[in-house]
Scaffold this motif. Structure first.
Motif, PDB file in Angstrom:
ATOM      1  N   ALA A   1       6.214 -18.141  -3.099  1.00  0.00           N
ATOM      2  CA  ALA A   1       5.241 -17.168  -3.602  1.00  0.00           C
ATOM      3  C   ALA A   1       4.849 -16.185  -2.502  1.00  0.00           C
ATOM      4  CB  ALA A   1       4.002 -17.885  -4.142  1.00  0.00           C
ATOM      5  N   ALA A   2       4.668 -16.687  -1.287  1.00  0.00           N
ATOM      6  CA  ALA A   2       4.340 -15.811  -0.164  1.00  0.00           C
ATOM      7  C   ALA A   2       5.486 -14.840   0.110  1.00  0.00           C
ATOM      8  CB  ALA A   2       4.030 -16.630   1.081  1.00  0.00           C
ATOM      9  N   GLU A   3       6.708 -15.332   0.053  1.00  0.00           N
ATOM     10  CA  GLU A   3       7.864 -14.461   0.268  1.00  0.00           C
ATOM     11  C   GLU A   3       7.971 -13.406  -0.830  1.00  0.00           C
ATOM     12  OE1 GLU A   3      10.951 -17.392   0.559  1.00  0.00           O
ATOM     13  OE2 GLU A   3      10.548 -17.764   2.695  1.00  0.00           O
ATOM     14  N   ALA A   4       7.717 -13.803  -2.080  1.00  0.00           N
ATOM     15  CA  ALA A   4       7.757 -12.845  -3.188  1.00  0.00           C
ATOM     16  C   ALA A   4       6.671 -11.786  -3.015  1.00  0.00           C
ATOM     17  CB  ALA A   4       7.595 -13.568  -4.522  1.00  0.00           C
ATOM     18  N   GLY A   5       5.473 -12.206  -2.607  1.00  0.00           N
ATOM     19  CA  GLY A   5       4.386 -11.256  -2.379  1.00  0.00           C
ATOM     20  C   GLY A   5       4.690 -10.305  -1.236  1.00  0.00           C
ATOM     21  N   TYR A   6       5.285 -10.830  -0.188  1.00  0.00           N
ATOM     22  CA  TYR A   6       5.669  -9.992   0.953  1.00  0.00           C
ATOM     23  C   TYR A   6       6.689  -8.937   0.524  1.00  0.00           C
ATOM     24  CZ  TYR A   6       7.650  -8.690   5.471  1.00  0.00           C
ATOM     25  OH  TYR A   6       8.097  -7.975   6.559  1.00  0.00           O
ATOM     26  N   GLU A   7       7.701  -9.365  -0.205  1.00  0.00           N
ATOM     27  CA  GLU A   7       8.722  -8.419  -0.671  1.00  0.00           C
ATOM     28  C   GLU A   7       8.134  -7.391  -1.639  1.00  0.00           C
ATOM     29  OE1 GLU A   7      11.701  -7.928   0.560  1.00  0.00           O
ATOM     30  OE2 GLU A   7      11.248  -9.548   1.964  1.00  0.00           O
ATOM     31  N   GLN A   8       7.242  -7.822  -2.502  1.00  0.00           N
ATOM     32  CA  GLN A   8       6.597  -6.873  -3.408  1.00  0.00           C
ATOM     33  C   GLN A   8       5.760  -5.877  -2.609  1.00  0.00           C
ATOM     34  OE1 GLN A   8       4.060  -8.531  -6.460  1.00  0.00           O
ATOM     35  NE2 GLN A   8       3.580  -6.515  -7.285  1.00  0.00           N
ATOM     36  N   GLY A   9       5.067  -6.348  -1.606  1.00  0.00           N
ATOM     37  CA  GLY A   9       4.272  -5.458  -0.763  1.00  0.00           C
ATOM     38  C   GLY A   9       5.134  -4.415  -0.069  1.00  0.00           C
ATOM     39  N   ARG A  10       6.274  -4.845   0.434  1.00  0.00           N
ATOM     40  CA  ARG A  10       7.196  -3.888   1.067  1.00  0.00           C
ATOM     41  C   ARG A  10       7.690  -2.868   0.042  1.00  0.00           C
ATOM     42  NH1 ARG A  10       9.470  -4.507   5.941  1.00  0.00           N
ATOM     43  NH2 ARG A  10      11.455  -3.705   5.192  1.00  0.00           N
ATOM     44  N   ALA A  11       7.937  -3.322  -1.189  1.00  0.00           N
ATOM     45  CA  ALA A  11       8.452  -2.432  -2.225  1.00  0.00           C
ATOM     46  C   ALA A  11       7.436  -1.363  -2.638  1.00  0.00           C
ATOM     47  CB  ALA A  11       8.889  -3.243  -3.441  1.00  0.00           C
ATOM     48  N   VAL A  12       6.157  -1.698  -2.615  1.00  0.00           N
ATOM     49  CA  VAL A  12       5.133  -0.733  -3.037  1.00  0.00           C
ATOM     50  C   VAL A  12       4.480  -0.004  -1.873  1.00  0.00           C
ATOM     51  CG1 VAL A  12       4.645  -1.992  -5.169  1.00  0.00           C
ATOM     52  CG2 VAL A  12       3.223  -2.393  -3.152  1.00  0.00           C
ATOM     53  N   SER A  13       4.894  -0.317  -0.650  1.00  0.00           N
ATOM     54  CA  SER A  13       4.218   0.247   0.527  1.00  0.00           C
ATOM     55  C   SER A  13       4.274   1.771   0.578  1.00  0.00           C
ATOM     56  CB  SER A  13       4.777  -0.361   1.810  1.00  0.00           C
ATOM     57  OG  SER A  13       6.145  -0.025   1.967  1.00  0.00           O
ATOM     58  N   THR A  14       5.390   2.358   0.239  1.00  0.00           N
ATOM     59  CA  THR A  14       5.495   3.821   0.277  1.00  0.00           C
ATOM     60  C   THR A  14       4.510   4.455  -0.697  1.00  0.00           C
ATOM     61  OG1 THR A  14       7.811   3.655   0.880  1.00  0.00           O
ATOM     62  CG2 THR A  14       7.074   5.766   0.012  1.00  0.00           C
ATOM     63  N   ARG A  15       4.419   3.890  -1.887  1.00  0.00           N
ATOM     64  CA  ARG A  15       3.472   4.402  -2.881  1.00  0.00           C
ATOM     65  C   ARG A  15       2.042   4.250  -2.379  1.00  0.00           C
ATOM     66  NH1 ARG A  15       2.994   1.300  -8.398  1.00  0.00           N
ATOM     67  NH2 ARG A  15       1.935  -0.061  -6.968  1.00  0.00           N
ATOM     68  N   LEU A  16       1.739   3.131  -1.737  1.00  0.00           N
ATOM     69  CA  LEU A  16       0.379   2.904  -1.240  1.00  0.00           C
ATOM     70  C   LEU A  16       0.033   3.818  -0.072  1.00  0.00           C
ATOM     71  CD1 LEU A  16       0.016  -0.946  -1.452  1.00  0.00           C
ATOM     72  CD2 LEU A  16      -0.938   0.789  -2.963  1.00  0.00           C
ATOM     73  N   ILE A  17       0.997   4.081   0.794  1.00  0.00           N
ATOM     74  CA  ILE A  17       0.739   5.008   1.899  1.00  0.00           C
ATOM     75  C   ILE A  17       0.345   6.373   1.344  1.00  0.00           C
ATOM     76  CG2 ILE A  17       1.844   6.291   3.771  1.00  0.00           C
ATOM     77  CD1 ILE A  17       3.443   3.678   4.338  1.00  0.00           C
ATOM     78  N   ALA A  18       1.071   6.829   0.332  1.00  0.00           N
ATOM     79  CA  ALA A  18       0.744   8.117  -0.289  1.00  0.00           C
ATOM     80  C   ALA A  18      -0.638   8.060  -0.942  1.00  0.00           C
ATOM     81  CB  ALA A  18       1.807   8.491  -1.312  1.00  0.00           C
ATOM     82  N   PHE A  19      -0.995   6.938  -1.535  1.00  0.00           N
ATOM     83  CA  PHE A  19      -2.285   6.779  -2.195  1.00  0.00           C
ATOM     84  C   PHE A  19      -3.425   6.810  -1.177  1.00  0.00           C
ATOM     85  CE2 PHE A  19      -5.663   3.905  -3.691  1.00  0.00           C
ATOM     86  CZ  PHE A  19      -6.032   4.555  -4.843  1.00  0.00           C
ATOM     87  N   TRP A  20      -3.229   6.115  -0.058  1.00  0.00           N
ATOM     88  CA  TRP A  20      -4.293   6.014   0.946  1.00  0.00           C
ATOM     89  C   TRP A  20      -4.480   7.287   1.762  1.00  0.00           C
ATOM     90  CZ3 TRP A  20      -2.116   0.689   2.610  1.00  0.00           C
ATOM     91  CH2 TRP A  20      -2.638  -0.307   1.790  1.00  0.00           C
ATOM     92  N   CYS A  21      -3.441   8.092   1.872  1.00  0.00           N
ATOM     93  CA  CYS A  21      -3.533   9.281   2.734  1.00  0.00           C
ATOM     94  C   CYS A  21      -3.913  10.524   1.980  1.00  0.00           C
ATOM     95  CB  CYS A  21      -2.208   9.516   3.434  1.00  0.00           C
ATOM     96  SG  CYS A  21      -1.826   8.180   4.585  1.00  0.00           S
TER      97      CYS A  21
END
Length: 63
Positions: free
Chosen positions: A43-63
């Motif tokens: 579950a931790a590995e799946a969450g980590y991979e999901q986080g990496r997958a959405v990171s670009t979208r989140l960077i755009a959201f936060w900035c």
């Protein structure tokens, strides 16, 4: 409160809101028993991979 009601309230107050829910892989790894310790690492590995997958979208959201 339900998630939709909470996000609606935040948006009504002028906040930008982004929600992230477990993706299909994470849900499959969790299984039916969220307290199953044998699922902890996958579950931790799946969450980590999901986080990496959405990171670009989140960077755009936060900035």
């Amino acid at each position: 409160m339900q998630l939709a009601a909470q996000t609606d309230d935040l948006r009504a107050g002028g906040s930008a809101v982004e929600t992230i829910l477990p993706d299909d892989r994470a849900v499959a790894v969790f299984g039916d028993d969220l307290m199953d310790l044998s699922a902890r690492r996958p579950a931790a590995e799946a969450g980590y991979e999901q986080g990496r997958a959405v990171s670009t979208r989140l960077i755009a959201f936060w900035c």
